[in-house]
Design a protein around this motif. Structure first.
Motif, mmCIF file in Angstrom:
data_model
loop_
_atom_site.group_PDB
_atom_site.id
_atom_site.type_symbol
_atom_site.label_atom_id
_atom_site.label_comp_id
_atom_site.label_asym_id
_atom_site.label_seq_id
_atom_site.Cartn_x
_atom_site.Cartn_y
_atom_site.Cartn_z
ATOM 1 N N PRO A 104 0.816 -1.230 0.000
ATOM 2 C CA PRO A 104 0.000 0.000 0.000
ATOM 3 C C PRO A 104 0.845 1.274 0.000
ATOM 4 C CG PRO A 104 -0.974 -1.622 1.452
ATOM 5 C CD PRO A 104 0.367 -2.182 1.023
ATOM 6 N N ASP A 105 1.971 1.276 0.706
ATOM 7 C CA ASP A 105 2.841 2.457 0.717
ATOM 8 C C ASP A 105 3.464 2.706 -0.654
ATOM 9 O OD1 ASP A 105 2.331 2.958 3.382
ATOM 10 O OD2 ASP A 105 4.175 2.000 4.100
ATOM 11 N N VAL A 106 3.897 1.639 -1.316
ATOM 12 C CA VAL A 106 4.479 1.771 -2.659
ATOM 13 C C VAL A 106 3.405 2.241 -3.635
ATOM 14 C CG1 VAL A 106 5.532 0.498 -4.585
ATOM 15 C CG2 VAL A 106 6.317 0.093 -2.239
ATOM 16 N N GLU A 107 2.211 1.666 -3.533
ATOM 17 C CA GLU A 107 1.122 2.082 -4.404
ATOM 18 C C GLU A 107 0.769 3.555 -4.187
ATOM 19 O OE1 GLU A 107 -3.341 0.835 -5.908
ATOM 20 O OE2 GLU A 107 -2.317 -0.447 -4.463
ATOM 21 N N GLU A 108 0.754 3.980 -2.950
ATOM 22 C CA GLU A 108 0.452 5.384 -2.655
ATOM 23 C C GLU A 108 1.517 6.306 -3.255
ATOM 24 O OE1 GLU A 108 -0.069 8.416 1.133
ATOM 25 O OE2 GLU A 108 -0.106 6.270 1.500
ATOM 26 N N TRP A 110 3.447 5.695 -5.878
ATOM 27 C CA TRP A 110 3.272 5.708 -7.326
ATOM 28 C C TRP A 110 2.035 6.502 -7.733
ATOM 29 C CZ3 TRP A 110 6.208 5.194 -11.308
ATOM 30 C CH2 TRP A 110 7.386 4.439 -11.212
ATOM 31 N N THR A 111 1.002 6.463 -6.924
ATOM 32 C CA THR A 111 -0.209 7.232 -7.219
ATOM 33 C C THR A 111 0.108 8.722 -7.211
ATOM 34 O OG1 THR A 111 -1.635 5.506 -6.322
ATOM 35 C CG2 THR A 111 -2.575 7.720 -6.452
ATOM 36 N N VAL A 112 0.859 9.158 -6.223
ATOM 37 C CA VAL A 112 1.241 10.571 -6.146
ATOM 38 C C VAL A 112 2.069 10.951 -7.378
ATOM 39 C CG1 VAL A 112 2.662 12.243 -4.870
ATOM 40 C CG2 VAL A 112 1.102 10.713 -3.631
ATOM 41 N N ILE A 113 3.039 10.127 -7.723
ATOM 42 C CA ILE A 113 3.890 10.411 -8.882
ATOM 43 C C ILE A 113 3.066 10.432 -10.162
ATOM 44 C CG2 ILE A 113 5.760 9.479 -10.326
ATOM 45 C CD1 ILE A 113 7.008 8.432 -7.657
ATOM 46 N N TYR A 114 2.240 9.415 -10.358
ATOM 47 C CA TYR A 114 1.451 9.331 -11.582
ATOM 48 C C TYR A 114 0.490 10.517 -11.692
ATOM 49 C CZ TYR A 114 -1.263 7.635 -15.472
ATOM 50 O OH TYR A 114 -1.877 7.544 -16.693
ATOM 51 N N ASN A 115 -0.145 10.880 -10.610
ATOM 52 C CA ASN A 115 -1.071 12.014 -10.637
ATOM 53 C C ASN A 115 -0.342 13.327 -10.929
ATOM 54 O OD1 ASN A 115 -3.302 10.414 -10.213
ATOM 55 N ND2 ASN A 115 -3.311 10.724 -8.005
ATOM 56 N N PHE A 116 0.838 13.484 -10.369
ATOM 57 C CA PHE A 116 1.659 14.672 -10.636
ATOM 58 C C PHE A 116 2.007 14.743 -12.120
ATOM 59 C CE2 PHE A 116 5.818 16.616 -11.253
ATOM 60 C CZ PHE A 116 5.683 17.815 -10.587
ATOM 61 N N LEU A 117 2.526 13.646 -12.664
ATOM 62 C CA LEU A 117 2.915 13.609 -14.073
ATOM 63 C C LEU A 117 1.702 13.854 -14.971
ATOM 64 C CD1 LEU A 117 5.295 10.502 -14.020
ATOM 65 C CD2 LEU A 117 5.931 12.920 -13.875
#
Length: 138
Positions: A104-108, A110-117
């Protein structure tokens, strides 16, 4: 392949493939255009990760420019969540057979990174759309 799975006929069309190509078609593995597009996606993600640091303005500009180019590929803001679903499915499958490394921490993260990009790519896409509309109106 997972982008095809999540975007269906529209994603296939955007990438230059007929709707009847199946997402899990083994022939895609040896298709030069398909492999090139896949490598470009991985290279873009790798490049973006290389920009992460205390000053995100160079990454923001790069993603805006990339979004501008995606406008000319007929991409739409609605495609970003679908591509994200595909990317995260790959992460879940590739980070341990049971997904144990995609915590869950890794997914979170990546979610932040993907949303930023995605945010800055959509900013660029919309800016290019407005620029083209203004040029056409003149």
């Amino acid at each position: 392949r997972y982008i095809f799975k999540h975007t269906g006929a529209e994603g296939k069309k955007l990438m230059g493939y007929p709707a009847e190509v199946e997402w899990d078609d083994a022939a895609l593995a040896s298709d030069t255009m398909f492999r090139t597009k896949g490598m470009r996606l991985i290279e873009a993600i790798d490049m973006a990760l290389g920009f992460l640091g205390p000053d995100l303005s160079p990454l923001e500009k790069t993603m805006v420019d990339l979004g501008r180019r995606h406008f000319h590929m007929n991409c739409q803001p609605a495609h970003w969540p679908l591509v994200g679903e595909a990317l995260f499915e790959v992460f879940r499958e590739s980070m341990g057979k049971d997904g144990s490394y995609f915590t869950p921490d890794v997914e979170e993260a990546w979610t932040v990174i993907y949303n930023f990009l995605g945010y800055y790519m959509i900013v660029g896409l919309n800016a290019e759309k407005a620029r083209v509309a203004l040029s056409s109106a003149k």
